[in-house]
Structure formats: C-alpha cells, structure tokens
Design an enzyme around this catalytic site. Structure first.
Site, PDB file in Angstrom:
ATOM      1  N   SER A 124      44.779  35.455  50.436  1.00  0.00           N
ATOM      2  CA  SER A 124      45.116  35.650  49.021  1.00  0.00           C
ATOM      3  C   SER A 124      45.966  36.890  48.824  1.00  0.00           C
ATOM      4  O   SER A 124      46.783  36.959  47.903  1.00  0.00           O
ATOM      5  CB  SER A 124      43.837  35.807  48.183  1.00  0.00           C
ATOM      6  OG  SER A 124      43.272  34.576  47.864  1.00  0.00           O
ATOM      7  N   ASP A 173      46.346  31.913  38.979  1.00  0.00           N
ATOM      8  CA  ASP A 173      45.229  32.706  39.518  1.00  0.00           C
ATOM      9  C   ASP A 173      44.146  32.848  38.455  1.00  0.00           C
ATOM     10  O   ASP A 173      44.021  31.983  37.577  1.00  0.00           O
ATOM     11  CB  ASP A 173      45.747  34.071  39.999  1.00  0.00           C
ATOM     12  CG  ASP A 173      45.037  34.559  41.250  1.00  0.00           C
ATOM     13  OD1 ASP A 173      43.810  34.748  41.183  1.00  0.00           O
ATOM     14  OD2 ASP A 173      45.695  34.756  42.280  1.00  0.00           O
ATOM     15  N   HIS A 213      40.542  38.991  40.995  1.00  0.00           N
ATOM     16  CA  HIS A 213      41.454  38.395  41.973  1.00  0.00           C
ATOM     17  C   HIS A 213      42.880  38.305  41.444  1.00  0.00           C
ATOM     18  O   HIS A 213      43.851  38.665  42.124  1.00  0.00           O
ATOM     19  CB  HIS A 213      40.922  37.008  42.337  1.00  0.00           C
ATOM     20  CG  HIS A 213      41.565  36.360  43.505  1.00  0.00           C
ATOM     21  ND1 HIS A 213      42.661  35.533  43.371  1.00  0.00           N
ATOM     22  CD2 HIS A 213      41.273  36.382  44.822  1.00  0.00           C
ATOM     23  CE1 HIS A 213      42.997  35.075  44.574  1.00  0.00           C
ATOM     24  NE2 HIS A 213      42.185  35.573  45.466  1.00  0.00           N
TER      25      HIS A 213
END
Length: 816
Positions: free
Chosen positions: A599, A163, A237
């Site tokens: 996600s 990620d 994220h």
C-alpha cells in the site's frame, strides 16, 4: 472471493422504507460505454476517446449517451421486478456499461436470462494493502530541479486516490506557506461538505473529495459512527498514501517530543482527488470501488493510486484479467489514466500477486536504506539486540528488571493476560516505579487486541524507568516494526535472545517457598534508539511483498505476464496519519505513522508517474509505465544484485538473490525514468488482442467485458508490446516482437542479451539507429535447450551512444 452473507437490511431511500433481502450484484449490459462508443445508436453521436483530456463529460454527446444508458438500466429493472424489491446502487456508464444492484438470488437468476444482459456477477470484497524515501530515490537533487524545484514538482497533475478518505487538516495537505494553487482546467470533480462541521474538504491542494458506500450500506457493513458518511479518513490508510504520493514538502514529523525528519510526497505540488471507497473494519466492495474509479476518470484525474486489491483471483471468469474491476481499469487506461496498484502483501510465497493485468503497474515493496535498531545492556555484561524508536534510560544508568507476572495485584487476574502489560490497574505500582518492566509479546499483539503503544502507556502510568517486550515464540510471516515511543522501550524479536534475557532474570530473582518474587537483582539499561542507521544493502525486497508468477485463472495457472512490474519503497514509511485513524493501533491519535505494505509502495510510483506526466504530458499510460520499467535498476546501493527476504528451510528469515518475480523490472529510478530514450507504447487494441490470445479464453467473455470482438488471428500473450517478456510454457522455439519508439534525439543503440543456459536467447538486429519520434521493431527468439523444471531469467540490454540504457527482463520456462 469472500462472499458477504447478507441478511435483511433496512434501507431508507427518499423517505421511503424499503426492505431488500439478498446480495449485491454487478450487471454488465450490451452496448458500449462512453469511452468506447463509436456510434450506431440512432440519435446518439460517437463518444469514444483516446486521451483523458478529450473526455469532456459536459459535452452534449457524452451527457445524452450516458443518460441513455442509465435509462436502459432503469427500464430493464422496472420491467422485470416490482418496485421496492430491489435497490439499484450505481449505474456504470463511462468505463463499463452496467449497474450494481441489491436483490435476491432468485431475481439475479431472472436478470441473467433477460435480453440485453451480458453477465451478472455477485459482488466481491477488496482489502487494503497496507520521510526519507524522496532522498533515497534521489528526488531533491536529481528530479525536482528538472521541474522547477519541489515547489513545482507535479504542478497541475491530478492524482486520484481510491482509498479510505483523507484528513484534510493535516499539514501535509495544507495550503499555508505555499504558492497559491490555480484551478486545474481539465479536472471537473466536486468536493463534498462535512455533514457535521459543514466544512469543505477541498483547499486547492485537495481539489476533489467524494465518498462511495452504497454497496457497503446495502451489505449492512457500514457504520456511520466510525466509517463516516463523508470523505473523512476514519482509518489513516488514505491520508498516509495520499501524503506519500503528493504530500507537501518539508513537513516535520514530530512524535513524543522528537523529530524523526521531514516528510514529503514524491510529487509535492501535485493535486489530490479523494474517492473514498474503503472503510476501517471491512475493507470495501468492488461495486463501490468501480463507481469510484469511474467517477475519478470522468472527473479528469491523470493518475489513479490503488492501494487496494481483491482477496483472491476471481473465480467466476476464465481469466484473472476479465472481471468488473480489471475491465474498469482497462477502460480507465484507454481514457489515458495511469494506474498504480499495490501488488499485495502475501509474500514471500510464490503466486501471491493480486494485481494481475498488464495495463496497470503492479508495485512490489522494498526495504530502503534506513534501519531502526536498538539494544539493551544487562547487568551481567551481555547485550540484547532489539527494535524500538525510544530514548535511552535516564543518565545512561541501569535499573532493576521486574517481570509483570511477578507484580500482579491478584493472581486471579491471570485470565486477563497481564504479562502483555495492557492494563496498568492489574499491576502493583509501588513494585514497578523506577524499574524496567518485563512484558511478554502474546498473541494479542498479532491479533490486534494489544499494542506496543499501550505497553508504553502502562509503563509510564506506573512510573517505570522503561519497558522490555520479549517474543518467546515466533511464527513465519510475523512482522515486527519499530514503534516510536515517548519512554525507554525495546522489543526483543530474537527468540533465543529473549530466552537469554528471561534466563538471566530468573537466575537473579529471589523467591520464597511459594515462588513469589522477594528481591529483584537483575539490572539493565536501554540504549538510545531514535537515530536510524543507513545501509548500502538497499533496496531489499520485503518479505511481505507478494511474489509472482502472475496467474491467469482461479486455478493458479501461470500467465504469460510478468508481475510485479516494479519495486518501490514500502517498508517503515513515515507519512501523514488521521487522528481518527485506527488502522494501526500504535498510532491512534497521532498525526504521523510509520507503516509498511505494498500500500505504501504504490503511491511512490503514482507520485513518480506524476513527475513523468508533468514532463511528458502527451505520453500514454503505457509509455509512462515503459519509462519506469526500462530504466529500473537491479543493483543495490553497493552495486550488488538486489536481494530479497525469504524463509529458509528452518523458517528463519534470510536473504536470497532476487528475481523478476520479486521485483519485476527492478527498483524504480525516478531520474532515469524522466528521460528513458526509448519506450514501448501499447494501445487499447493491443490489450484486446492480448486477451484474445490467452489459451482457452472465451471470446464471448471478452466481448461481454470489453465490448470488443476477437479477430481470427489469436497470436500469443507474449506478443503484447510490453517492456518485459514472459513465456510460461516455452516449447521448442518461439519468436516475439517488440516495437520501440525514440522519445529523444537521434541515437544509435547496441543490443546485447543474456539468459540462463537452459534457454537460448537471440535478438535481432544487434544494433539500430533511430531518429526522434521514429519506431523500430526487434525480434526476440527463445529456444528451450533443456527442461529444468523451473523458470529461467535473463535480460535484453540496449545501450545508446548518448548514454541511454534500456533494459527488458526476460522470463521463460522450457517444456518438452
């Protein structure tokens, strides 16, 4: 895939200035990688493995053979090209045998013709597929107690996150107030040190932290000022996904002086290993992602979370299942690593899935039972619904409404789009103070150049009593999320209600001969929107969640594989955020964010898989996948069939009955997955036979990517021993086999089936008794009764006398 047009980039390597002009290529070489090498090269012992805990990267055989492969890569390049005209970025030795290199297209053509080279492919780009859910999924009462409570849930299981990095100082990853973490014997990863602060990224909870950016740097896309040449999350994220899967339990989510509950990961005691390969502005490159995956498997992770996927199906191979990315994941699964991947955010349209292969779990996104709604009351008594996590206007009283366009300092500033209230310096403070300011939701909000957070800051700086943001025109696919606010505020997303509000304002505002507002008589109050409401119509498949059918090639021909595999919460998920995070403008500088996307769904499954792995440490990735899928539910909290968000003919968002192309096998049920009764297990050789059975596949391509040859018996893709059955072209009658293994005590199962009338579905035998550890085959026969022009859906249900229920979704389309 989108291809990067590369110019001439300056690289500094070991103090030498090297000019490399060209592209990034991934090269596959002849010879098995470490996980598949069974011997045959003189002087090198076999290194092939079946389980991750057998993967000892420090063993003499693995070290010597991997160095042998890397030496081959270097010798090939040195024999073909002059030093300084190319740059090798990575050697891949453990999951695939090859390397990534930055060179000119002319050099790539020479490399394609070189002895020992199987294929040369230009690098592809990948993108991010961007609490209350533990309670919604029943973890605190139904799952965590089985593992010793939340403070033991996921103990010693390592989840690797490919990620955007992590913010290691967040309380979701802290080791304060927790039992000390002992070393995990099977994990061998390393921890980078922050180049600025010299602080270690690891603390016992986080046990590995590395970053991969060689391809991004070579492409000229990497900016160290904002992307950080370290595992530090410059996006938000990566911190968010890590916290969803494995964040600490009971972390207060506080913003703007209000607590929105307490956050927890699915497996709060699991360890976190960070492999940063995504970056804030451009996503990432497959060459970096493949290097990160290979390192994660070498290091000994148990589970990989991939909230990342390609921009489109690969165009350079004959099937979506064969490319460097999916081939690397196949080797990871061979090494015993479970992989959860986000299905994509291209919904609600068909064939938008971007997670293709049957060896990984593709996760769709659900809306859970928590909704945040609000409304405002107008002076004429009408109620205008909207969204916004905000307090009410003071003392529950009404305040005058004033439109941003009516309080401009100078009409010439219209070119700055002042109606979206992003620049307080363009508005007259004395006319806004003490009033509710009316702003317009312009395209700037869609493009990301405007944010609701900035509207709130503008209103606060002008002394407004609150703000209302109205959507006057909306396009299908536009997603409006409630944003936590420190002052009263509301977003009106219903275009008709926005018009009603604007009409009321215009009717009651007095103007002079030039149209200038002289008196504001419209009034309104904003109600308290901080408390959520819980609904039984949950889960729902979110509109943005990518849909099947799965596709087998770049021309979008249907595959005989069901995708997505499973449904998990992915809408409005509270979790940790990096203060450096810029992925969501409304959460810049915040410690938490409420974000939506597949996600967010994938790490729910990664964390739940950690709980299954903790209870059943010897289970294969396929067994864990089977346990999750066969115990999933197709009913919502009200015991009604799950519904999916979809667009009507008038492009209005509505609800329709969900199908397996929306949710796969159904919504995850963590408690049931811990004790599935029966599993469908699948070995590496089964996946090779699956690849060889795909119509029109090139056996040489399979050999190139997997180092495995096809035998003469091709079979059918639907013969793969997976916990679902999909036949995209059913002509006449077709029989497929499934082998089930009992992972519990002696039990007798009664087998029933149902199917849409266009397809006849029969299962044999109708019942069976299995001893512990025993396996049994069932035959499933499908016959096309009529040609409907669309897919038919059904299921096989196996009910055991000890209470187990095993469900297999069946999907088929009849052809004449």
């Amino acid at each position: 895939m989108f291809r990067m047009e590369l110019g001439c980039w300056l690289l500094v390597v070991l103090g030498l200035t090297v000019i490399v002009k060209g592209e990034i290529y991934i090269v596959n070489m002849e010879g098995d990688p470490v996980v598949s090498y069974t011997g045959g090269v003189e002087g090198f012992s076999p290194t092939a493995i079946e389980l991750a805990d057998e993967f000892d990267i420090t063993s003499e055989s693995v070290v010597s053979y991997s160095l042998h492969l890397e030496k081959q890569h270097d010798m090939l390049l040195e024999s073909l090209f002059e030093a300084g005209t190319y740059k090798k970025l990575y050697s891949y030795r453990h999951l695939i045998n090859g390397f990534a290199v930055h060179m000119s297209p002319e050099q790539a053509d020479i490399l394609r013709r070189a002895p020992g080279v199987k294929y040369v492919e230009e690098d592809m780009k990948v993108k991010k597929l961007t609490t209350h859910t533990p309670q919604f999924l029943g973890l605190p009462t139904g799952v965590w107690p089985n593992g010793g409570g939340y403070d033991k849930a996921g103990e010693d299981i390592v989840i690797g996150f490919i990620d955007s990095g992590i913010f290691p100082h967040h309380p979701s990853f802290s080791t304060h107030n927790t039992e000390p973490y002992e070393p995990v014997s099977h994990y061998r990863g390393k921890c980078e040190v922050d180049p600025d602060t010299q602080m270690n990224f690891c603390n016992g909870k986080i046990i590995g932290a590395q970053h991969f950016a060689a391809a991004a740097i070579a492409a000229g896309a990497f900016n160290p000022e904002v992307d950080f040449a370290s595992p530090l999350d410059g996006d938000g994220h990566g911190s968010h996904t890590a916290a969803i899967a494995a964040g600490n339990n009971g972390i207060p989510v506080r913003m703007h002086g209000h607590e929105f509950g307490k956050a927890s990961g699915m497996a709060p005691r699991a360890r976190i290993a960070v492999y940063k390969a995504l970056y804030r502005l451009f996503g990432g490159f497959v060459a970096d992602v493949v290097a990160a995956i290979e390192q994660a498997v070498r290091d000994g992770v148990d589970i990989i979370n991939l909230s990342v996927g390609p921009n489109s199906p690969p165009s350079t191979t004959r099937t979506t299942f064969l490319n460097p990315f999916d081939a690397t994941l196949l080797s990871a699964v061979k090494a015993g690593v479970f992989v959860a991947q986000a299905a994509g955010n291209g919904g609600p349209f068909p064939k938008t899935i971007i997670s293709f292969s049957p060896w990984i779990v593709s996760v769709a996104a659900a809306i859970d039972d928590r909704r945040y709604k609000n409304h405002m009351l107008l002076g004429n008594g009408n109620m205008i619904p909207g969204i916004g996590l905000s307090p009410s206007t003071p003392w529950n009283r009404s305040f005058s409404l004033v439109a941003a366009n009516d309080v401009l300092l100078d009409s010439s500033v219209m070119k700055y789009s002042p109606s979206d209230c992003q620049k307080p310096e363009l508005l007259k403070k004395n006319m806004v103070t003490g009033k509710i300011i009316l702003c317009g939701y312009s395209f700037n909000f869609v493009s990301g150049s405007a944010s609701i957070k900035k509207v709130s800051e503008t209103a606060k700086s002008l002394g407004a009593a609150g703000f209302v943001l109205v959507v006057e025109s909306s396009s299908p696919g536009t997603k409006y999320d409630p944003i936590p606010l420190g002052i009263p505020g509301i977003l009106v997303i219903d275009v008709d209600k926005s018009k009603e509000l604007i009409d009321y304002y215009n009717r009651t505002t007095k103007r002079d001969w030039a149209g200038r507002a002289t008196k504001f008589e419209a009034t309104a109050s904003i109600e308290d929107g901080l408390a959520p409401t819980l609904h039984k119509s949950a889960p729902l498949v979110a509109a943005f969640s990518s849909r099947g059918p799965d596709v087998k090639d770049f021309s979008f021909q249907d595959a005989d594989v069901l995708k997505p595999d499973i449904l998990a919460p992915g809408n409005l998920i509270w979790a940790a955020w990096s203060p450096n995070g810029t992925d969501e403008a409304n959460y810049e500088g915040e410690g938490f964010a409420m974000v939506s996307g597949t996600s967010m769904a994938a790490p729910h499954i990664a964390g739940i898989a950690a709980l299954v792995k903790q209870k059943h440490p010897r289970w294969s990735p396929a067994a864990i996948k089977s346990a999750l899928m066969t115990t999933a539910t197709t009913l919502d909290r009200g015991e009604r069939p799950i519904q999916a968000q979809q667009y009507s003919d008038r492009e209005v968002l509505t609800l329709v009955p969900a199908t397996p192309f929306d949710y796969g096998s159904g919504a995850v049920d963590p408690k049931a997955a811990l004790n599935p009764g029966l599993i469908f297990d699948t070995a590496y050789g089964d996946y090779i036979r699956f690849l060889c059975s795909i119509p029109d596949v090139d056996p040489r391509e399979i050999l190139n990517f997997t180092s495995s040859a096809c035998n003469s018996s091709r079979g059918h893709p639907a013969d793969l021993n997976s916990p679902s059955i999909t036949i995209s072209r059913l002509q006449g009658t077709q029989t497929v086999r499934r082998t089930l293994t009992n992972v519990d005590e002696l039990e007798t199962y009664v087998i029933t089936s149902r199917m849409s009338p266009e397809i006849a579905l029969e299962v044999s035998p109708p019942a069976m008794t299995l001893r512990p550890g025993a396996s049994r085959e069932i035959l499933v026969t499908l016959t096309a009764r009529s040609i409907s022009g669309g897919y038919s859906f059904g299921e096989i249900l196996m009910k055991g006398n000890r209470g187990h229920k095993v469900r297999i979704p069946v999907v088929a389309m009849g052809y004449s």
